[in-house]
Design a protein around this motif. Structure first.
Motif, PDB file in Angstrom:
ATOM      1  N   UNK A   1       0.892  -1.226  -0.040  1.00 26.25           N
ATOM      2  CA  UNK A   1       0.193  -0.021  -0.048  1.00 26.25           C
ATOM      3  C   UNK A   1       0.831   1.286  -0.052  1.00 26.25           C
ATOM      4  N   UNK A   2       0.192   2.276  -0.551  1.00 23.18           N
ATOM      5  CA  UNK A   2       0.936   3.468  -0.435  1.00 23.18           C
ATOM      6  C   UNK A   2       1.082   4.080   1.047  1.00 23.18           C
ATOM      7  N   UNK A   3       2.277   4.883   0.882  1.00 24.48           N
ATOM      8  CA  UNK A   3       2.495   5.536   2.430  1.00 24.48           C
ATOM      9  C   UNK A   3       2.761   7.175   2.306  1.00 24.48           C
ATOM     10  N   UNK A   4       1.975   7.725   3.165  1.00 25.68           N
ATOM     11  CA  UNK A   4       2.253   9.183   3.216  1.00 25.68           C
ATOM     12  C   UNK A   4       3.440   9.368   4.229  1.00 25.68           C
ATOM     13  N   UNK A   5       4.391  10.179   3.486  1.00 25.96           N
ATOM     14  CA  UNK A   5       5.549  10.512   4.262  1.00 25.96           C
ATOM     15  C   UNK A   5       5.629  11.691   4.952  1.00 25.96           C
TER      16      UNK A   5
ATOM     17  N   UNK B   1       9.733  11.873  -1.997  1.00 30.37           N
ATOM     18  CA  UNK B   1       8.471  11.393  -2.508  1.00 30.37           C
ATOM     19  C   UNK B   1       8.268  11.032  -3.820  1.00 30.37           C
ATOM     20  N   UNK B   2       7.409  10.128  -4.182  1.00 34.58           N
ATOM     21  CA  UNK B   2       7.182   9.878  -5.727  1.00 34.58           C
ATOM     22  C   UNK B   2       6.065  10.730  -6.371  1.00 34.58           C
ATOM     23  N   UNK B   3       4.932  11.086  -5.443  1.00 30.09           N
ATOM     24  CA  UNK B   3       3.771  11.523  -5.835  1.00 30.09           C
ATOM     25  C   UNK B   3       3.566  12.757  -4.621  1.00 30.09           C
TER      26      UNK B   3
ATOM     27  N   UNK C   1       3.242   0.833  -4.018  1.00 32.78           N
ATOM     28  CA  UNK C   1       4.090   1.157  -3.132  1.00 32.78           C
ATOM     29  C   UNK C   1       4.719   2.699  -3.118  1.00 32.78           C
ATOM     30  N   UNK C   2       3.947   3.460  -3.701  1.00 35.28           N
ATOM     31  CA  UNK C   2       4.570   5.084  -3.655  1.00 35.28           C
ATOM     32  C   UNK C   2       4.511   5.526  -2.453  1.00 35.28           C
ATOM     33  N   UNK C   3       5.641   6.412  -2.461  1.00 33.31           N
ATOM     34  CA  UNK C   3       5.626   7.402  -1.234  1.00 33.31           C
ATOM     35  C   UNK C   3       4.977   8.725  -1.604  1.00 33.31           C
ATOM     36  N   UNK C   4       4.127   9.065  -0.803  1.00 26.35           N
ATOM     37  CA  UNK C   4       3.120  10.264  -0.916  1.00 26.35           C
ATOM     38  C   UNK C   4       3.422  11.455  -0.105  1.00 26.35           C
TER      39      UNK C   4
END
Ligand code: DHB
Ligand code: FE
Length: 283
Positions: free
Chosen positions: A1-5, A49-51, A181-184
């Motif tokens: 799942x994506x992660x809010x960094x 972050x990616x996004x 697996x994006x870091x948002x």
């Protein structure tokens, strides 16, 4: 799942575009404002972050008074910047992330937010200048993909602070449930206190701004006790843009999930109290 960094909230003022274009960062007028950003740029360079989900308010470029959605989400391959009439240079287009856009749209509608879906979307200074402040060396190639989220602060009735907080919470839940697996990073742009027109033009309320910034650390829902009219009274006609900060902070999570790493407050830039805060999500 994506992660809010983590998340960043900042003011936006068209004059910043002119200052950047003219290389005025060390100028006495601009220095206290630009000096707030290197710690945030450093954090972004490290965290990568990616996004970026960018919560901002359009000022009449993409939506005008004839059609004014309360909440809208971009679902485009890329987002172009256009001339809004401020005479500032436009910036290269921002790449979108269609997968997150549609996941966000589906999640928000499922949670009873009746948003407007924008498969074409122009972005104005409220989106572009914070991006340039955060990634000053990006050139033609922005290092993150983006999903713009707009909240109407142009034409009343505006959504309440309470509703914007809930929207932010729903955005946070949607991002965390995105199968990627994006870091948002969450970005919110607007405020703090300012009024551009009418009898109170030039109005700034430092006491309220500082209390509000503190509340985002200790009690992020604090401002939701107030009506839109109260918030306009406290912060000015355009100070209501702080709704973006409320939504962005709610998206990051609760008090235990988020740590404040940095903040800056400088008055004024043009007519605006310029605030900046950086939060990091903790495991
Ligand atoms: C100014 C501030 C804003 O938020 C905006 O959108 C336009 C102008 C200003 O202070 O000049
Ligand atoms: Fe604005």
């Amino acid at each position: 799942m994506a992660k809010i960094v983590g998340g960043i909230v900042t003011s936006h003022v068209p004059a910043i575009g002119r200052a950047i274009a003219g290389g005025l960062q060390e100028d006495a007028y601009w220095k206290p404002f630009f000096d707030g950003f290197p710690p945030v740029q450093k954090w972004l360079n490290e965290v990568k972050p990616d996004v970026a989900v960018v919560i901002y308010n359009d000022h009449g470029l993409n939506f005008f008074l004839d059609k004014m959605p309360t909440f809208s989400v971009g679902a485009a391959e890329s987002y172009s910047n256009a001339d809004e009439g401020w005479g500032i240079p436009t910036l290269p287009a921002f790449p979108g992330n269609l997968d997150l856009s549609w996941h966000l749209i589906e999640s928000l509608v499922d949670k009873e937010f009746d948003i407007t879906t924008c498969q074409e979307m122009l972005v104005d200074h409220a989106f572009t200048l914070p991006m340039k402040l955060l990634w000053p060396n990006a050139g033609e190639a922005w290092p993150v993909r983006t999903v713009p989220v707009c909240i109407n602060t142009v034409q009343h009735p505006l959504p309440s602070a309470k509703r914007c907080f809930k929207l932010g919470q729903a955005i946070g839940e949607a991002v965390r449930s995105w199968d990627d697996d994006a870091r948002v990073v969450i970005i919110g742009t607007g405020g703090l206190s300012h009024q551009l027109d009418g009898e109170r033009a030039g109005f700034i309320n430092k006491d309220f701004d500082l209390k509000f910034m503190d509340s985002l650390v200790t009690d992020p829902a604090w401002a939701t006790q107030y009506s839109v009219e109260d918030l306009v009274d406290f912060t000015g006609t355009q100070g209501i843009e702080l709704l973006m900060w409320i939504a962005a902070r709610a998206a990051m999570g609760g008090v235990e999930q988020v740590k404040k790493l940095h903040s800056n407050y400088h008055i004024p830039i043009s007519n605006t109290a310029a605030g900046l805060m950086l939060f990091e999500n903790v495991e």
